[in-house]
Design a protein around this motif. Structure first.
Motif, PDB file in Angstrom:
ATOM      1  N   GLY A   1       0.684  -1.218   0.009  1.00 39.53           N
ATOM      2  CA  GLY A   1       0.060   0.040   0.103  1.00 39.53           C
ATOM      3  C   GLY A   1       0.849   1.146  -0.229  1.00 39.53           C
ATOM      4  O   GLY A   1       2.118   1.302   0.162  1.00 39.53           O
ATOM      5  N   THR A   2       0.061   2.444  -0.330  1.00 43.10           N
ATOM      6  CA  THR A   2       0.846   3.634  -0.261  1.00 43.10           C
ATOM      7  C   THR A   2       0.077   4.721   0.421  1.00 43.10           C
ATOM      8  O   THR A   2      -1.267   4.444   0.311  1.00 43.10           O
ATOM      9  CB  THR A   2       1.148   4.189  -1.639  1.00 43.10           C
ATOM     10  OG1 THR A   2       2.131   5.122  -1.537  1.00 43.10           O
ATOM     11  CG2 THR A   2       0.068   4.349  -2.460  1.00 43.10           C
ATOM     12  N   PRO A   3       0.421   5.632   0.921  1.00 44.20           N
ATOM     13  CA  PRO A   3      -0.264   6.683   1.770  1.00 44.20           C
ATOM     14  C   PRO A   3      -0.867   7.928   1.041  1.00 44.20           C
ATOM     15  O   PRO A   3      -0.234   7.999  -0.479  1.00 44.20           O
ATOM     16  CB  PRO A   3       0.754   7.079   2.810  1.00 44.20           C
ATOM     17  CG  PRO A   3       2.089   7.086   2.299  1.00 44.20           C
ATOM     18  CD  PRO A   3       1.905   5.872   1.237  1.00 44.20           C
ATOM     19  N   PRO A   4      -1.568   8.701   1.250  1.00 45.87           N
ATOM     20  CA  PRO A   4      -1.836   9.882   0.462  1.00 45.87           C
ATOM     21  C   PRO A   4      -0.722  10.762   0.476  1.00 45.87           C
ATOM     22  O   PRO A   4       0.390  10.875   1.206  1.00 45.87           O
ATOM     23  CB  PRO A   4      -2.996  10.577   1.400  1.00 45.87           C
ATOM     24  CG  PRO A   4      -3.412   9.561   2.454  1.00 45.87           C
ATOM     25  CD  PRO A   4      -2.260   8.698   2.396  1.00 45.87           C
TER      26      PRO A   4
ATOM     27  N   ASN B   1       4.154   9.236   5.611  1.00 47.39           N
ATOM     28  CA  ASN B   1       4.767   8.007   5.886  1.00 47.39           C
ATOM     29  C   ASN B   1       3.875   7.566   7.250  1.00 47.39           C
ATOM     30  O   ASN B   1       4.168   8.342   8.029  1.00 47.39           O
ATOM     31  CB  ASN B   1       6.169   8.208   6.031  1.00 47.39           C
ATOM     32  CG  ASN B   1       6.816   6.634   6.009  1.00 47.39           C
ATOM     33  OD1 ASN B   1       6.109   5.646   6.221  1.00 47.39           O
ATOM     34  ND2 ASN B   1       8.093   6.608   5.822  1.00 47.39           N
ATOM     35  N   GLY B   2       3.429   6.291   7.144  1.00 44.81           N
ATOM     36  CA  GLY B   2       2.584   5.881   8.224  1.00 44.81           C
ATOM     37  C   GLY B   2       1.278   5.901   7.948  1.00 44.81           C
ATOM     38  O   GLY B   2       0.354   5.213   8.798  1.00 44.81           O
ATOM     39  N   PHE B   3       0.663   6.385   6.939  1.00 42.67           N
ATOM     40  CA  PHE B   3      -0.798   6.584   6.731  1.00 42.67           C
ATOM     41  C   PHE B   3      -1.124   5.930   5.552  1.00 42.67           C
ATOM     42  O   PHE B   3      -2.195   6.301   4.815  1.00 42.67           O
ATOM     43  CB  PHE B   3      -1.062   8.261   6.529  1.00 42.67           C
ATOM     44  CG  PHE B   3      -2.535   8.476   6.888  1.00 42.67           C
ATOM     45  CD1 PHE B   3      -2.702   8.874   8.389  1.00 42.67           C
ATOM     46  CD2 PHE B   3      -3.635   8.620   6.035  1.00 42.67           C
ATOM     47  CE1 PHE B   3      -3.902   9.204   8.600  1.00 42.67           C
ATOM     48  CE2 PHE B   3      -4.758   8.869   6.517  1.00 42.67           C
ATOM     49  CZ  PHE B   3      -5.053   9.155   7.702  1.00 42.67           C
TER      50      PHE B   3
ATOM     51  N   VAL C   1      -5.260  15.294  12.074  1.00 35.79           N
ATOM     52  CA  VAL C   1      -4.025  15.102  12.449  1.00 35.79           C
ATOM     53  C   VAL C   1      -3.466  16.546  12.814  1.00 35.79           C
ATOM     54  O   VAL C   1      -3.655  17.416  11.939  1.00 35.79           O
ATOM     55  CB  VAL C   1      -3.151  14.446  11.297  1.00 35.79           C
ATOM     56  CG1 VAL C   1      -1.663  14.567  11.917  1.00 35.79           C
ATOM     57  CG2 VAL C   1      -3.895  13.060  11.442  1.00 35.79           C
ATOM     58  N   PRO C   2      -2.803  16.617  13.722  1.00 36.73           N
ATOM     59  CA  PRO C   2      -2.407  18.144  14.161  1.00 36.73           C
ATOM     60  C   PRO C   2      -1.423  18.669  12.885  1.00 36.73           C
ATOM     61  O   PRO C   2      -0.741  18.015  12.340  1.00 36.73           O
ATOM     62  CB  PRO C   2      -1.445  17.842  15.173  1.00 36.73           C
ATOM     63  CG  PRO C   2      -2.073  16.893  15.968  1.00 36.73           C
ATOM     64  CD  PRO C   2      -2.480  15.659  14.973  1.00 36.73           C
ATOM     65  N   GLY C   3      -1.751  19.836  12.757  1.00 39.49           N
ATOM     66  CA  GLY C   3      -1.016  20.402  11.311  1.00 39.49           C
ATOM     67  C   GLY C   3      -1.789  20.355   9.891  1.00 39.49           C
ATOM     68  O   GLY C   3      -1.387  20.823   9.066  1.00 39.49           O
ATOM     69  N   PHE C   4      -2.723  19.174  10.189  1.00 44.17           N
ATOM     70  CA  PHE C   4      -3.291  18.822   8.919  1.00 44.17           C
ATOM     71  C   PHE C   4      -4.869  19.448   8.495  1.00 44.17           C
ATOM     72  O   PHE C   4      -5.717  19.075   7.825  1.00 44.17           O
ATOM     73  CB  PHE C   4      -3.393  17.332   8.725  1.00 44.17           C
ATOM     74  CG  PHE C   4      -2.008  16.604   8.232  1.00 44.17           C
ATOM     75  CD1 PHE C   4      -2.011  16.404   6.896  1.00 44.17           C
ATOM     76  CD2 PHE C   4      -0.914  16.634   9.026  1.00 44.17           C
ATOM     77  CE1 PHE C   4      -0.664  15.682   6.449  1.00 44.17           C
ATOM     78  CE2 PHE C   4       0.035  16.386   8.646  1.00 44.17           C
ATOM     79  CZ  PHE C   4       0.547  15.899   7.449  1.00 44.17           C
ATOM     80  N   ALA C   5      -5.242  20.374   9.317  1.00 44.10           N
ATOM     81  CA  ALA C   5      -6.669  20.784   9.348  1.00 44.10           C
ATOM     82  C   ALA C   5      -6.991  21.308   8.029  1.00 44.10           C
ATOM     83  O   ALA C   5      -8.362  21.238   7.581  1.00 44.10           O
ATOM     84  CB  ALA C   5      -6.766  21.921  10.514  1.00 44.10           C
ATOM     85  N   ASN C   6      -6.271  21.827   7.441  1.00 43.76           N
ATOM     86  CA  ASN C   6      -6.452  22.521   5.945  1.00 43.76           C
ATOM     87  C   ASN C   6      -5.839  21.765   4.774  1.00 43.76           C
ATOM     88  O   ASN C   6      -5.643  22.141   3.769  1.00 43.76           O
ATOM     89  CB  ASN C   6      -6.236  23.985   5.856  1.00 43.76           C
ATOM     90  CG  ASN C   6      -6.745  24.841   6.931  1.00 43.76           C
ATOM     91  OD1 ASN C   6      -7.959  24.714   7.034  1.00 43.76           O
ATOM     92  ND2 ASN C   6      -5.901  25.441   7.905  1.00 43.76           N
ATOM     93  N   ALA C   7      -5.370  20.623   5.270  1.00 42.69           N
ATOM     94  CA  ALA C   7      -4.546  19.963   4.103  1.00 42.69           C
ATOM     95  C   ALA C   7      -5.442  19.575   3.001  1.00 42.69           C
ATOM     96  O   ALA C   7      -6.565  19.317   2.942  1.00 42.69           O
ATOM     97  CB  ALA C   7      -4.002  18.630   4.678  1.00 42.69           C
ATOM     98  N   LYS C   8      -4.769  19.814   1.812  1.00 42.64           N
ATOM     99  CA  LYS C   8      -5.511  19.516   0.479  1.00 42.64           C
ATOM    100  C   LYS C   8      -4.378  18.309  -0.184  1.00 42.64           C
ATOM    101  O   LYS C   8      -3.378  18.170  -0.074  1.00 42.64           O
ATOM    102  CB  LYS C   8      -5.090  20.507  -0.473  1.00 42.64           C
ATOM    103  CG  LYS C   8      -6.055  21.720  -0.334  1.00 42.64           C
ATOM    104  CD  LYS C   8      -5.796  22.854  -1.221  1.00 42.64           C
ATOM    105  CE  LYS C   8      -6.855  24.109  -0.831  1.00 42.64           C
ATOM    106  NZ  LYS C   8      -6.699  25.222  -1.809  1.00 42.64           N
ATOM    107  N   VAL C   9      -5.372  17.608  -0.549  1.00 43.72           N
ATOM    108  CA  VAL C   9      -4.928  15.924  -0.895  1.00 43.72           C
ATOM    109  C   VAL C   9      -4.490  15.920  -2.516  1.00 43.72           C
ATOM    110  O   VAL C   9      -5.350  16.363  -3.255  1.00 43.72           O
ATOM    111  CB  VAL C   9      -5.736  14.853  -0.642  1.00 43.72           C
ATOM    112  CG1 VAL C   9      -5.322  13.590  -1.028  1.00 43.72           C
ATOM    113  CG2 VAL C   9      -5.851  14.599   1.005  1.00 43.72           C
TER     114      VAL C   9
END
Length: 619
Positions: free
Chosen positions: A199-202, A308-310, A326-334
């Protein structure tokens, strides 16, 4: 080109294929590298990093033998760290964070500058077999290309199936088609096949992250390199960051379990035990309140971030919703969601130590087709398969490495002797002689061997011979030079070590806990002597002195084992004729067909009493 007969055809241009093609071509074989996409040669399909625990040792071994993984990693590095420095030197493991695009570019440039190497973009759909020997390949365009040997390094592409929640896509990587035809043909020829999962993470937009809520992980203050050649050292580095999941994240992820291919039965195959998906982690370790994530940059000139880890195969909406807590990811764009991929592999007990298949002459397997996971494991196998394919078609001796000679030797012996039912990855704990197989001495262990078969250059050999001579000179000085109490006691006091009342040799003092050569260099006449030596030579001498007793003990154990390695077992040996062998032993021995008594003893299900029966008969 199509009418040419190649010495070696390599199918697939990932880490295994790139090293296999380079090794065969550099040894003088007329080599063809066939890939489905010339733009993805040497691509880092998963995390943008090389090395790590035990894997860093493999990269150094590849480099010591004249392979390219270490050089490419150094040229594309954005950060260097030596892991496990708080432990003994057997555990020290180099690791680079890499620029993903630059890494692939360096691999392509390196291969294009390799003599004897041609390229062709197409999919290989079948092999040409004549009288039990592979003699070429047929591509999806219907082209027939003849060869004296073929190395298959298909990665995750054999009947690859991508999972994102309840969606399924055929492919070897997201956006790339799967390879069909080879598995079915090999099964029809009598090969056993299986399915594995990875598998691989976002990947996310780094501009949308708040790094102030994360823990910064800088590279080493004095970064080293993988390669024993003069690759450039990093003068600036990019930081990684650490952050942790929490119960809110876990609860959101659990909401998607009923749509997870891992839990609803869609995925039947086995995933890597040591790199589980995030949903697997919160399911298997439900008592844990948080899991560590590494936030890794993808390169100098991109904002893309690897989480890494997700790793996840959950629906993309669940992945994004959970990640934003996740702390620091509130506005994360994937940029792209994580996914799982299932693919075909062939249990590696069907191979010899050379990685040639037992069923088909001159056909070699390397990398994930053998059930391994990891760039480094794949590259090490590719190097060995490329060497042996070349040697076979040119009538030269087989080239193998023993368990006491290299992590690559441990890797291949584990695969062909024990097989694997889950993606295999290397750890220092898998090597019983890890104090001999350190990252700092890979060149001393392997360069001369590689030079003797024509792969490592004269320049490399001279460099390692000089390192050995310099190290011996420094060791002799430290063993011969006495230190009087008035000189050494102030330094011993610094490290809270008992004072001495008479002169002791420098080497004896160096074996004390917390004492280092750097501390001894506070003494002027020692510093005057040691200043001519490189840090690499100093490290080598210090380890040899400090761990002399342990190293000698391991060498004694190796000598005992080698006595069993010299007792050969005929390839056509009839185990069923020995009535004293257990039925399980007969079954396992017939399947693996060990070459020596020592290898037979490492097969799961073969007991010490079975080995004694074999010893009595063979002697």
């Amino acid at each position: 080109m199509i009418n040419d007969i190649y010495d070696v055809i390599v199918v697939g241009a990932g880490h295994a294929g790139s090293e296999a093609a380079a090794a065969a071509a550099n040894l003088g074989s007329k080599t063809l590298l066939i890939t489905m996409n010339m733009q993805t040669i040497g691509q880092m399909s998963c995390n943008p990093a090389m090395g790590g625990i035990a894997k860093g040792q493999i990269v150094r071994e590849i480099d010591a033998m004249g392979g390219y993984s270490g050089i490419v990693a150094d040229k594309s590095a954005i950060q260097f760290k030596m892991l496990n420095l708080s432990k003994g030197p057997a555990m020290w493991s180099p690791r680079t964070q890499n620029d993903r695009m630059l890494f692939a570019e360096e691999w392509r440039i390196t291969l294009e500058n390799t003599p004897n190497l041609d390229f062709f973009q197409d999919m290989v759909k079948s092999l040409i077999i004549e009288n039990g020997t592979v003699v070429g390949v047929i591509t999806s365009l219907g082209l027939t290309i003849k060869a004296k040997s073929v190395v298959l390094t298909n990665g995750t592409f054999l009947n690859g199936l991508i999972h994102v929640g309840d969606k399924q896509l055929g492919g070897g990587r997201m956006g790339e088609p799967r390879a069909v035809g080879i598995t079915e043909q090999l099964i029809s020829l009598g090969f056993e096949a299986g399915r594995m999962k990875t598998g691989t993470p976002p990947r996310v937009d780094g501009r949308t992250l708040d790094y102030s809520k994360m823990e910064e992980q800088k590279g080493d203050e004095n970064p080293q390199t993988f390669s024993y050649t003069d690759t450039p050292k990093l003068t600036k580095q990019m930081s990684c960051h650490i952050v942790y999941t929490n119960e809110i994240v876990h609860n959101i992820l659990r909401e998607g379990f009923d749509r997870s291919p891992m839990f609803n039965g869609t995925i039947q195959s086995t995933g890597p035990r040591y790199c589980p998906s995030i949903e697997d982690k919160i399911n298997r370790f439900a008592e844990r309140e948080r899991h560590q994530l590494f936030v890794e940059p993808e390169g100098w000139r991109t904002v893309e971030i690897y989480v890494n880890g997700f790793s996840s195969s959950l629906p993309e909406d669940i992945q994004i919703k959970a990640m934003r807590h996740v702390p620091g990811f509130a506005n994360a764009k994937v940029f792209r969601p994580g996914y799982a991929i299932e693919y075909d592999y062939f249990p590696p007990t069907q191979l010899y130590h050379t990685l040639e298949t037992k069923l088909i002459n001159n056909l070699y397997f390397a990398g994930q087709i053998n059930g391994t996971t990891g760039y480094e494991e794949a590259a090490g196998q590719g190097l060995m398969a490329g060497i042996n394919a070349h040697n076979k078609v040119h009538g030269k001796e087989k080239f193998t490495l023993n368990r006491d000679e290299a992590y690559i030797g441990v890797l291949i012996d584990d695969l062909i002797t024990k097989g694997t039912e889950e993606p295999y990855r290397m750890f220092t704990s898998r090597a019983e002689y890890r104090l001999l197989l350190r990252q700092d001495n890979a060149d001393i262990r392997l360069t001369e061997k590689s030079f003797n078969i024509g792969l490592a250059s004269q320049e490399r050999l001279v460099k390692v011979q000089n390192k050995i001579e310099q190290g011996q000179k420094l060791e002799n000085f430290l063993r011969d030079t006495s230190l009087k109490p008035n000189i050494i006691n102030p330094i011993l006091d610094e490290i809270s070590s008992a004072p001495v009342d008479q002169a002791y040799k420098s080497a004896t003092i160096l074996t004390r806990p917390n004492m280092t050569l750097e501390k001894l260099e506070q003494i002027d006449f020692i510093k005057d002597f040691t200043k001519e030596f490189s840090s690499e030579v100093k490290e080598q001498a210090e380890i040899n002195i400090k761990y002399k007793g342990y190293i000698e003990k391991e060498r004694d154990n190796v000598a005992k084992l080698l006595r069993l390695e010299t007792i050969k077992i005929p390839e056509d040996f009839k185990y069923e004729n020995l009535k004293s062998l257990s039925s399980e032993a007969i079954q396992k021995l017939n399947k693996v067909k060990p070459a020596t008594i020592a290898q037979a003893g490492r097969i799961s299900g073969v007991s010490p009493s079975d080995i004694n029966v074999l010893l009595i008969y063979l002697k």
